[in-house]
Design a protein around this motif. Structure first.
Motif, mmCIF file in Angstrom:
data_model
loop_
_atom_site.group_PDB
_atom_site.id
_atom_site.type_symbol
_atom_site.label_atom_id
_atom_site.label_comp_id
_atom_site.label_asym_id
_atom_site.label_seq_id
_atom_site.Cartn_x
_atom_site.Cartn_y
_atom_site.Cartn_z
ATOM 1 N N ASP A 24 0.852 -1.173 0.018
ATOM 2 C CA ASP A 24 0.008 0.035 -0.026
ATOM 3 C C ASP A 24 0.924 1.278 -0.021
ATOM 4 O O ASP A 24 0.346 2.340 -0.048
ATOM 5 C CB ASP A 24 -1.029 -0.084 1.225
ATOM 6 C CG ASP A 24 -0.209 0.104 2.512
ATOM 7 O OD1 ASP A 24 1.033 -0.144 2.682
ATOM 8 O OD2 ASP A 24 -1.007 0.329 3.588
ATOM 9 N N ARG A 27 -0.160 3.439 -2.989
ATOM 10 C CA ARG A 27 -1.284 4.292 -2.713
ATOM 11 C C ARG A 27 -1.327 5.292 -1.796
ATOM 12 O O ARG A 27 -1.743 6.371 -1.949
ATOM 13 C CB ARG A 27 -2.728 3.295 -2.501
ATOM 14 C CG ARG A 27 -3.978 4.083 -1.914
ATOM 15 C CD ARG A 27 -4.903 3.204 -1.240
ATOM 16 N NE ARG A 27 -5.363 2.025 -2.096
ATOM 17 C CZ ARG A 27 -5.283 0.979 -1.655
ATOM 18 N NH1 ARG A 27 -4.999 0.462 -0.421
ATOM 19 N NH2 ARG A 27 -5.826 -0.251 -2.798
ATOM 20 N N THR A 69 0.033 -5.775 -8.846
ATOM 21 C CA THR A 69 -1.003 -5.377 -7.894
ATOM 22 C C THR A 69 -1.007 -3.812 -7.484
ATOM 23 O O THR A 69 -2.155 -3.206 -7.247
ATOM 24 C CB THR A 69 -0.841 -6.111 -6.594
ATOM 25 O OG1 THR A 69 -0.727 -7.546 -6.801
ATOM 26 C CG2 THR A 69 -1.879 -5.969 -5.619
ATOM 27 N N GLN A 70 0.295 -3.069 -7.318
ATOM 28 C CA GLN A 70 0.367 -1.709 -7.149
ATOM 29 C C GLN A 70 -0.179 -0.869 -8.124
ATOM 30 O O GLN A 70 -0.969 0.017 -8.007
ATOM 31 C CB GLN A 70 1.785 -1.480 -6.731
ATOM 32 C CG GLN A 70 2.206 -1.722 -5.260
ATOM 33 C CD GLN A 70 3.703 -1.421 -5.194
ATOM 34 O OE1 GLN A 70 4.752 -1.672 -5.954
ATOM 35 N NE2 GLN A 70 3.833 -0.823 -4.108
ATOM 36 N N GLU A 72 -2.818 -2.021 -10.416
ATOM 37 C CA GLU A 72 -4.365 -2.045 -10.188
ATOM 38 C C GLU A 72 -4.753 -0.822 -9.198
ATOM 39 O O GLU A 72 -5.731 -0.545 -9.253
ATOM 40 C CB GLU A 72 -4.807 -3.292 -9.872
ATOM 41 C CG GLU A 72 -4.512 -4.349 -10.847
ATOM 42 C CD GLU A 72 -4.561 -5.801 -10.317
ATOM 43 O OE1 GLU A 72 -4.752 -6.030 -9.072
ATOM 44 O OE2 GLU A 72 -4.668 -6.534 -11.311
ATOM 45 N N GLN A 73 -3.728 -0.736 -7.908
ATOM 46 C CA GLN A 73 -4.506 0.272 -6.941
ATOM 47 C C GLN A 73 -4.327 1.577 -7.309
ATOM 48 O O GLN A 73 -5.123 2.372 -6.886
ATOM 49 C CB GLN A 73 -3.657 -0.054 -5.742
ATOM 50 C CG GLN A 73 -3.843 -1.416 -5.097
ATOM 51 C CD GLN A 73 -2.950 -1.509 -4.013
ATOM 52 O OE1 GLN A 73 -2.063 -0.867 -3.626
ATOM 53 N NE2 GLN A 73 -3.292 -2.988 -3.443
#
Length: 585
Positions: A24, A27, A69-70, A72-73
């Motif tokens: 995270d 983000r 994954t990052q 996508e965020q």
């Protein structure tokens, strides 16, 4: 007025220090960091071996999946804010990762321009590597520079993914694009290399792994760092408002000293001279970096080679109470009476003493006998070895038990550093429209010149002038009472950066920490090794390189701390005679 004079500093935020870092962070950075670019470092020497193994599996990929994954965020947020994304997560397949990013964007209905940098993977032609490659490695990657990234950004890329570029290139490329630098702007490029080196390991610049715990008053998990890089290459290191940790001259110094060698730090784009760095506090959680000088880079590129070395296995026998050394010797004798010691390629036996006399609890009375074997025969190294240790259970020393049940063998890798002429490498960028361009090399300085450590002012066994002045007024205290340290690995070598709080402390450190004294303080495992000590007076620091301490690198090392992460803290714990006037209070 030139573009460089017109533009404000570019704000570049790091969101990953290694493959597996806090997801995270990306983000958090785009929501609170007010940055122009987010960058992420995913590739260590060991990571290339991990990715090679993953790529070889059916359906496997050679890039860092966590980066997706990052993406996508944060992709929607970056698009809304105009934030560019630059990462070396492409590993062994930057083109594949670029395609995966486009698929993520399509699934979210976002129009995004993706570019990638390639040319670092040398597995197709190993002929120019020096020293010559005897067998085909699992991975062979040249360290590319920043100009492919800069060209991709100039062509309008929103996301740039690369293979093996230097960690600092993730900052140098965006800064060069933003400010319109020329390839021979050595000082500006060197300044950006230093800024990139500070933020490449994420929260290690914002209080992570920092030895002076009392200075960190905000004990929340540290925020990730931001480098504000100006047109002249100077920078300010900071972090997002409202995040934990600390940015201070101390935390920045610690990270500057991490995993470096001589003060002349050669890279593919510039040689940055770390002995010219100047640090100054520029506000709360703000440290200014200035004065960095640069010179042309060498005409070769660094290459990281990873081989499969065979199989390894470790069993740890617990020894309790009395006669620890005698029990350990008997256990070793019995074990290699069952097994032929010569059947293994390598046997490493370490007696780790945690016990104390008249211990107040059972665990405090224990020591560990850690036995590691290596070899080509997986069955022998695996259950053959670990099952043999269990044969000591009823016929060995009193109190026998192990920390684990019998374990199986695992494959290990061997890291080898090498170099390759630039002419043997094609640094290329594939732009968002699919155009492939070759990236030109910068002017170079020729071969790297060897650097010789200056001899200590008096002698290996003397404190020098500083020691003479204070010999009558010293106190025996841990070295860490007057010095900080940060340590890490550089292939098979370990580095320890050690810094003082003031000029007087540095003067004493520089005279006191000779190569011979470092060997004495680090103990038997460093006794026969080559040790270099480099002075960095602008940082009130010295940098120590212990050659060969880690053998063939982290994937092969049998040390309990294979990356030397705790070596600096061990050195700080050693008792030395320190001039009394240097001690706090």
């Amino acid at each position: 007025m030139s573009r460089a004079e017109e533009r404000r500093p570019v704000r570049i935020g790091n969101v990953s220090g290694f493959y597996g870092d806090r997801l995270d962070a990306a983000r958090e950075m785009i929501e609170t960091g007010d940055v122009d670019v987010v960058c992420g470092d995913y590739l260590a020497e060991l990571t290339m071996l991990i990715l090679a193994k993953a790529q070889a599996r059916e359906g496997g990929v050679g890039y860092a999946r966590t980066f997706l994954t990052q993406v996508e965020q944060i992709l929607a947020g970056c698009t809304e804010r105009g934030i560019r994304i630059v990462a070396n997560a492409g590993g062994l397949d930057p083109a594949g990762l670029a395609g995966a990013v486009r698929a993520v964007a399509a699934a979210q209905g976002i129009a995004v321009r993706v570019a990638h940098v390639e040319g670092d993977d040398l597995r197709g032609d190993l002929s120019a590597i020096d020293p010559p490659v005897g067998r085909t490695p699992v991975s062979a990657n040249a360290y590319l520079g920043a100009w492919g990234i800069a060209e991709a950004l100039a062509a309008g890329a929103d996301v740039v993914v690369t293979g093996r570029v230097t960690d600092a290139s993730l900052v140098v490329g965006p800064a060069a694009w933003w400010h319109g630098w020329a390839p021979d702007g050595w000082d500006a490029l060197a300044g950006a290399v230093v800024a990139g080196h500070v933020i490449e390991c994420g929260p290690q610049a914002t209080g992570g792994n920092y030895p002076f715990l009392h200075e960190i008053t905000d004990r929340r998990r540290p925020g990730f760092p931001i480098a504000e890089v100006a047109a002249d290459g100077s920078s300010v290191i900071t972090k997002p408002d409202g995040t934990g940790g600390l940015v201070s001259v101390g935390t920045v110094t610690a990270q500057l000293l991490y995993e470096i060698g001589p003060p002349a730090y050669p890279g593919p784009d510039v040689t940055a001279h770390f002995d010219t760095i100047r640090l100054e506090r520029a506000g709360e959680h703000r440290v200014a970096i200035s004065g960095v000088r640069g010179s042309p880079p060498p005409d070769t590129l660094k290459v990281a080679l990873n081989d499969v070395g065979g199989y390894r296995n470790t069993m740890t026998l617990v020894l309790t109470g009395l006669d620890i050394e005698a029990k350990a010797a008997w256990a070793e004798e019995l074990l290699f009476g069952i097994l032929d010691r010569d059947a293994f390629d390598d046997v490493d036996v370490r007696l780790l003493r945690f016990d104390r006399p008249d211990a107040g609890s059972n665990p405090e009375a224990t020591a560990h006998l850690r036995i590691t074997v290596k070899g080509a025969d997986r069955r022998l190294v695996g259950r053959g070895f670990s099952n043999a240790t269990m044969e000591l259970a009823l016929g060995g020393y009193a109190g026998f038990h192990t920390t684990t049940p019998p374990t199986d063998a695992t494959a290990f890798g061997i890291y080898r550093p090498a170099r390759v002429p630039r002419t043997a490498v094609t640094h290329a960028v594939v732009l968002p429209d699919g155009t492939r361009r070759t990236v030109a090399d910068p002017p170079t300085s020729g071969p790297i010149q060897p650097q010789v450590t200056a001899p200590p002012p008096v002698g290996e066994q003397s404190n020098g002038a500083a020691g003479e002045q204070s010999r009558a007024a010293t106190r025996r205290v841990p070295l860490g009472a007057v010095a900080g340290a940060r340590s890490g690995d550089k292939g098979g070598d370990a580095n320890i950066g050690i810094w003082a709080r003031d000029d007087a402390g540095h003067d004493w450190l520089a005279a006191f920490l000779t190569p011979q004294r470092i060997r004495e303080l680090l103990g038997p495992e460093a006794a026969g090794l080559d040790v270099e000590v480099f002075d960095l007076p602008n940082l009130r620091a010295v940098n120590v390189v212990v050659h060969g301490l880690l053998g063939d690198g982290v994937a092969s090392s049998t040390r309990p701390d294979p990356q030397a992460k705790g070596l600096g803290e061990y050195l700080r714990s050693r008792l030395v005679d320190v001039p009394a006037q240097l001690l706090p209070g």
